[in-house]
Scaffold this motif. Structure first.
Motif, PDB file in Angstrom:
ATOM      1  N   GLY A   1      26.778  14.906  33.413  1.00  0.00           N
ATOM      2  CA  GLY A   1      27.314  15.016  34.765  1.00  0.00           C
ATOM      3  C   GLY A   1      28.709  15.602  34.832  1.00  0.00           C
ATOM      4  O   GLY A   1      29.338  15.553  35.896  1.00  0.00           O
ATOM      5  N   ASP A   2      29.208  16.168  33.702  1.00  0.00           N
ATOM      6  CA  ASP A   2      30.556  16.741  33.744  1.00  0.00           C
ATOM      7  C   ASP A   2      30.649  17.877  34.751  1.00  0.00           C
ATOM      8  O   ASP A   2      31.705  18.115  35.343  1.00  0.00           O
ATOM      9  CB  ASP A   2      31.006  17.189  32.345  1.00  0.00           C
ATOM     10  N   TRP A   3      29.522  18.557  34.978  1.00  0.00           N
ATOM     11  CA  TRP A   3      29.483  19.650  35.958  1.00  0.00           C
ATOM     12  C   TRP A   3      29.577  19.138  37.389  1.00  0.00           C
ATOM     13  O   TRP A   3      29.865  19.905  38.319  1.00  0.00           O
ATOM     14  CB  TRP A   3      28.176  20.434  35.800  1.00  0.00           C
ATOM     15  N   ASN A   4      29.341  17.840  37.567  1.00  0.00           N
ATOM     16  CA  ASN A   4      29.302  17.231  38.893  1.00  0.00           C
ATOM     17  C   ASN A   4      30.470  16.283  39.114  1.00  0.00           C
ATOM     18  O   ASN A   4      30.362  15.293  39.834  1.00  0.00           O
ATOM     19  CB  ASN A   4      27.979  16.479  39.069  1.00  0.00           C
ATOM     20  N   ASN A   5      31.575  16.600  38.461  1.00  0.00           N
ATOM     21  CA  ASN A   5      32.834  15.858  38.631  1.00  0.00           C
ATOM     22  C   ASN A   5      32.781  14.416  38.139  1.00  0.00           C
ATOM     23  O   ASN A   5      33.613  13.599  38.530  1.00  0.00           O
ATOM     24  CB  ASN A   5      33.288  15.880  40.104  1.00  0.00           C
ATOM     25  N   GLN A   6      31.811  14.099  37.287  1.00  0.00           N
ATOM     26  CA  GLN A   6      31.802  12.756  36.714  1.00  0.00           C
ATOM     27  C   GLN A   6      32.845  12.673  35.603  1.00  0.00           C
ATOM     28  O   GLN A   6      33.043  13.628  34.847  1.00  0.00           O
ATOM     29  CB  GLN A   6      30.411  12.414  36.196  1.00  0.00           C
ATOM     30  N   THR A   7      33.489  11.558  35.516  1.00  0.00           N
ATOM     31  CA  THR A   7      34.565  11.380  34.546  1.00  0.00           C
ATOM     32  C   THR A   7      33.989  11.168  33.153  1.00  0.00           C
ATOM     33  O   THR A   7      32.814  10.797  32.998  1.00  0.00           O
ATOM     34  CB  THR A   7      35.416  10.165  34.914  1.00  0.00           C
ATOM     35  N   PRO A   8      34.805  11.357  32.120  1.00  0.00           N
ATOM     36  CA  PRO A   8      34.334  11.043  30.776  1.00  0.00           C
ATOM     37  C   PRO A   8      33.825   9.616  30.651  1.00  0.00           C
ATOM     38  O   PRO A   8      32.824   9.374  29.965  1.00  0.00           O
ATOM     39  CB  PRO A   8      35.573  11.285  29.914  1.00  0.00           C
ATOM     40  N   ALA A   9      34.478   8.683  31.320  1.00  0.00           N
ATOM     41  CA  ALA A   9      34.025   7.288  31.251  1.00  0.00           C
ATOM     42  C   ALA A   9      32.624   7.137  31.831  1.00  0.00           C
ATOM     43  O   ALA A   9      31.792   6.391  31.295  1.00  0.00           O
ATOM     44  CB  ALA A   9      35.008   6.382  31.990  1.00  0.00           C
ATOM     45  N   GLN A  10      32.351   7.828  32.924  1.00  0.00           N
ATOM     46  CA  GLN A  10      31.002   7.785  33.515  1.00  0.00           C
ATOM     47  C   GLN A  10      29.976   8.418  32.580  1.00  0.00           C
ATOM     48  O   GLN A  10      28.857   7.932  32.449  1.00  0.00           O
ATOM     49  CB  GLN A  10      31.004   8.494  34.868  1.00  0.00           C
TER      50      GLN A  10
END
Length: 254
Positions: free
Chosen positions: A172-181
Motif C-alpha cells: 500500500g505504499d502507492w496509496n499513502n500507507q505508512t511503513p508501519a501500516q
C-alpha cells in the motif's frame, strides 16, 4: 502364453511399486511456465523483495541497503515512468552487478488490459532493447502495471516467454500507507507457508529507507532468506535471455 503374460504384468506392477515417488520439493520448485500469473514463492523459508516503477533517484541507495544485508531483490523497471531509464544507467548496472534481478514493468506503465496485442508487444520490446543496451541481456520476468492481466495481456506475454508476477501482499505504499501500516501486513500474514512476493515501489523514500530495513530485520527474526523472485520460484538462472550488446550504438535516449 497366459502364464507369461501374467508374469510380465506382475513384474510391471512390482517395478511401478518399487519406483520412487516424485520428490514434492522438486515438483514445487520446477521453473514456472510463461503466461501464468504467479503470486507467491514456490517454497517456504524465503521472502522475495520486489520493487516496481524504477529506476529512480533512490535505486542506488536501495542497492546499498540490500547489499549491506546480504539480501537480493527483484526490480521491475519501466522505461519512462520516472524519467528515461538510460539516465539511470549507472544505477541499473550497479544493481545488475550486485546480483539483483532486473525485470520488466513495461515501457510507459500504461493500462495493458485495454491494449492490442501489438501495443503490448511494443511495450515489452522497448524495455528489452533498453536492458540489452545496458546489461547485454533481456528480461524473462515481468510485473504488469496495476497488476492488470486481462484482455490480450497473458496470451501475448506467453508468446514472448514471460513469467508474470503479481503479489500476495500489497504494502500500500502507492496509496499513502505508512511503513508501519505496511509492516503490519507482513506481521499479520506471518512467515509460514510459501514465501511472500510483496508489491512495493522503490520511488518512495519511506519504502527504501524505513520499510526495507524493517523487512530485512523481520526476515532475519523469522529465519527467512531474502532472495530474488526467480530464486524463490526455483528458477535461478532463468531470469534472462542473452541479447546482442548493445543493440544499437549509443548515446541512448527514450
Amino acid at each position: 502364453m497366459l502364464a507369461e503374460t501374467f508374469i510380465s504384468a506382475a513384474l510391471l506392477a512390482t517395478t511401478a511399486l518399487a519406483a520412487p515417488a516424485p520428490n514434492p520439493i522438486h515438483l514445487m520448485t520446477r521453473a514456472p511456465n510463461p503466461g501464468i500469473v504467479i503470486t507467491k514463492c514456490a517454497q517456504p523459508g524465503m521472502l522475495a523483495l520486489a520493487y516496481d516503477d524504477g529506476p529512480y533517484q533512490y535505486t542506488s541507495r536501495l542497492v546499498d541497503i540490500l547489499d549491506a544485508a546480504g539480501a537480493k531483490a527483484t526490480f521491475f523497471w519501466t522505461g519512462t515512468l520516472y524519467g528515461c531509464i538510460y539516465n539511470q544507467a549507472a544505477a541499473v548496472k550497479k544493481a545488475f552487478a550486485s546480483g539483483h534481478q532486473l525485470a520488466s514493468h513495461t515501457w510507459t506503465h500504461s493500462h495493458m488490459s485495454s491494449m492490442s496485442a501489438s501495443q503490448i508487444t511494443t511495450e515489452m520490446t522497448k524495455v528489452e532493447t533498453a536492458f540489452a543496451n545496458l546489461i547485454g541481456k533481456k528480461p524473462l520476468y515481468m510485473r504488469p502495471p496495476y497488476l492488470e492481466t486481462g484482455g490480450q495481456v497473458l496470451p501475448v506475454l506467453k508468446s514472448m516467454n514471460y513469467k508474470v508476477i503479481t503479489d500476495d501482499i500489497d504494502t500500500g505504499d502507492w496509496n499513502n500507507q505508512t511503513p508501519a501500516q505496511s509492516e503490519a501486513k507482513f506481521t499479520q500474514a506471518g512467515a509460514g507457508g510459501n514465501g511472500h512476493i510483496p508489491l512495493m515501489h522503490e520511488v518512495y523514500s519511506t519504502t527504501v529507507n524505513t520499510l526495507t530495513p524493517w523487512l530485512i530485520n523481520w526476515a532475519k527474526q523469522n529465519g527467512l532468506r531474502l532472495v530474488t523472485v526467480a530464486e524463490c520460484l526455483g528458477d535461478k538462472g532463468g531470469e534472462y535471455q542473452s541479447a546482442s550488446f548493445p543493440v544499437q550504438p549509443g548515446p541512448f535516449s527514450c
